[in-house]
Design a protein around this motif. Sequence first.
Motif, PDB file in Angstrom:
ATOM      1  N   GLY A   1       5.900   2.144  -0.087  1.00  0.00           N
ATOM      2  CA  GLY A   1       4.999   1.283  -0.835  1.00  0.00           C
ATOM      3  C   GLY A   1       5.066   1.445  -2.334  1.00  0.00           C
ATOM      4  N   LEU A   2       6.038   2.197  -2.807  1.00  0.00           N
ATOM      5  CA  LEU A   2       6.220   2.370  -4.234  1.00  0.00           C
ATOM      6  C   LEU A   2       7.707   2.473  -4.547  1.00  0.00           C
TER       7      LEU A   2
ATOM      8  N   GLN B   1       0.840  -1.191   0.000  1.00  0.00           N
ATOM      9  CA  GLN B   1       0.000   0.000   0.000  1.00  0.00           C
ATOM     10  C   GLN B   1       0.880   1.247   0.000  1.00  0.00           C
ATOM     11  N   VAL B   2       0.503   2.188  -0.837  1.00  0.00           N
ATOM     12  CA  VAL B   2       1.295   3.417  -0.973  1.00  0.00           C
ATOM     13  C   VAL B   2       0.902   4.416   0.102  1.00  0.00           C
ATOM     14  N   HIS B   3       1.913   5.009   0.712  1.00  0.00           N
ATOM     15  CA  HIS B   3       1.703   6.081   1.682  1.00  0.00           C
ATOM     16  C   HIS B   3       2.617   7.240   1.346  1.00  0.00           C
ATOM     17  N   LEU B   4       2.034   8.430   1.386  1.00  0.00           N
ATOM     18  CA  LEU B   4       2.783   9.672   1.282  1.00  0.00           C
ATOM     19  C   LEU B   4       2.489  10.474   2.532  1.00  0.00           C
ATOM     20  N   VAL B   5       3.527  10.832   3.276  1.00  0.00           N
ATOM     21  CA  VAL B   5       3.332  11.524   4.545  1.00  0.00           C
ATOM     22  C   VAL B   5       4.105  12.842   4.525  1.00  0.00           C
ATOM     23  N   GLU B   6       3.351  13.926   4.567  1.00  0.00           N
ATOM     24  CA  GLU B   6       3.967  15.253   4.596  1.00  0.00           C
ATOM     25  C   GLU B   6       4.283  15.654   6.033  1.00  0.00           C
ATOM     26  N   SER B   7       5.310  16.471   6.174  1.00  0.00           N
ATOM     27  CA  SER B   7       5.667  17.028   7.478  1.00  0.00           C
ATOM     28  C   SER B   7       6.389  18.340   7.268  1.00  0.00           C
ATOM     29  N   GLY B   8       6.532  19.095   8.358  1.00  0.00           N
ATOM     30  CA  GLY B   8       7.288  20.335   8.304  1.00  0.00           C
ATOM     31  C   GLY B   8       6.461  21.602   8.280  1.00  0.00           C
ATOM     32  N   GLY B   9       5.152  21.451   8.232  1.00  0.00           N
ATOM     33  CA  GLY B   9       4.316  22.635   8.242  1.00  0.00           C
ATOM     34  C   GLY B   9       4.322  23.316   9.597  1.00  0.00           C
ATOM     35  N   GLY B  10       3.721  24.510   9.640  1.00  0.00           N
ATOM     36  CA  GLY B  10       3.659  25.229  10.898  1.00  0.00           C
ATOM     37  C   GLY B  10       3.206  26.651  10.704  1.00  0.00           C
ATOM     38  N   LEU B  11       3.315  27.412  11.778  1.00  0.00           N
ATOM     39  CA  LEU B  11       2.940  28.824  11.787  1.00  0.00           C
ATOM     40  C   LEU B  11       4.220  29.659  11.791  1.00  0.00           C
TER      41      LEU B  11
ATOM     42  N   THR C   1      10.951   5.942  -9.594  1.00  0.00           N
ATOM     43  CA  THR C   1      10.273   5.881 -10.889  1.00  0.00           C
ATOM     44  C   THR C   1       9.047   6.790 -10.947  1.00  0.00           C
ATOM     45  N   TYR C   2       8.856   7.593  -9.910  1.00  0.00           N
ATOM     46  CA  TYR C   2       7.682   8.463  -9.828  1.00  0.00           C
ATOM     47  C   TYR C   2       8.068   9.936  -9.902  1.00  0.00           C
ATOM     48  N   ALA C   3       7.364  10.667 -10.743  1.00  0.00           N
ATOM     49  CA  ALA C   3       7.401  12.119 -10.671  1.00  0.00           C
ATOM     50  C   ALA C   3       6.610  12.540  -9.437  1.00  0.00           C
ATOM     51  N   MET C   4       7.019  13.639  -8.829  1.00  0.00           N
ATOM     52  CA  MET C   4       6.363  14.107  -7.610  1.00  0.00           C
ATOM     53  C   MET C   4       5.888  15.542  -7.792  1.00  0.00           C
ATOM     54  N   GLY C   5       4.804  15.846  -7.139  1.00  0.00           N
ATOM     55  CA  GLY C   5       4.271  17.195  -7.218  1.00  0.00           C
ATOM     56  C   GLY C   5       3.870  17.712  -5.849  1.00  0.00           C
ATOM     57  N   TRP C   6       3.838  19.023  -5.740  1.00  0.00           N
ATOM     58  CA  TRP C   6       3.310  19.696  -4.552  1.00  0.00           C
ATOM     59  C   TRP C   6       2.121  20.565  -4.987  1.00  0.00           C
ATOM     60  N   PHE C   7       1.064  20.474  -4.218  1.00  0.00           N
ATOM     61  CA  PHE C   7      -0.132  21.274  -4.432  1.00  0.00           C
ATOM     62  C   PHE C   7      -0.511  21.909  -3.107  1.00  0.00           C
ATOM     63  N   ARG C   8      -1.392  22.895  -3.171  1.00  0.00           N
ATOM     64  CA  ARG C   8      -1.873  23.505  -1.937  1.00  0.00           C
ATOM     65  C   ARG C   8      -3.326  23.893  -2.092  1.00  0.00           C
ATOM     66  N   GLN C   9      -3.989  23.977  -0.954  1.00  0.00           N
ATOM     67  CA  GLN C   9      -5.398  24.372  -0.946  1.00  0.00           C
ATOM     68  C   GLN C   9      -5.656  25.278   0.228  1.00  0.00           C
TER      69      GLN C   9
END
Length: 124
Positions: free
Chosen positions: A26-27, A1-11, A31-39
Amino acid sequence: QVHLVESGGGLVQAGSSLRLSCAASGLTFSTYAMGWFRQAPGKEREFVGTISWSGDFTYYADSVKGRFTISRDNAKNTVYLQMNSLKPEDTAVYYCAARRGGSYYIRAPLYDYWGQGTQVTVSS
């Protein structure tokens, strides 16, 4: 199973820096391109930047170009987002995403896997 875990955010205050990390498992990360998005609250998810599987190619949204830098360490299965000169308008939940193969990708629907996100809040 694939997991992506972000960290480092804050105020942080405007003008500060943060480095986000996204650890993948899990991958075959290299061999994977990676992207960052925000909302941001009340807004649609938007593209921030992307990096090819090799790390040789990167592409950024105009709003972050020159301030944000994406890098990756394939030995550590981790992609990074270095954010400098942060502005209040950078406040959002930041997500990393993975897409198998290819160079780099801008459109969110092209990505296969997503992390849960990390909150970045920039005060003025």
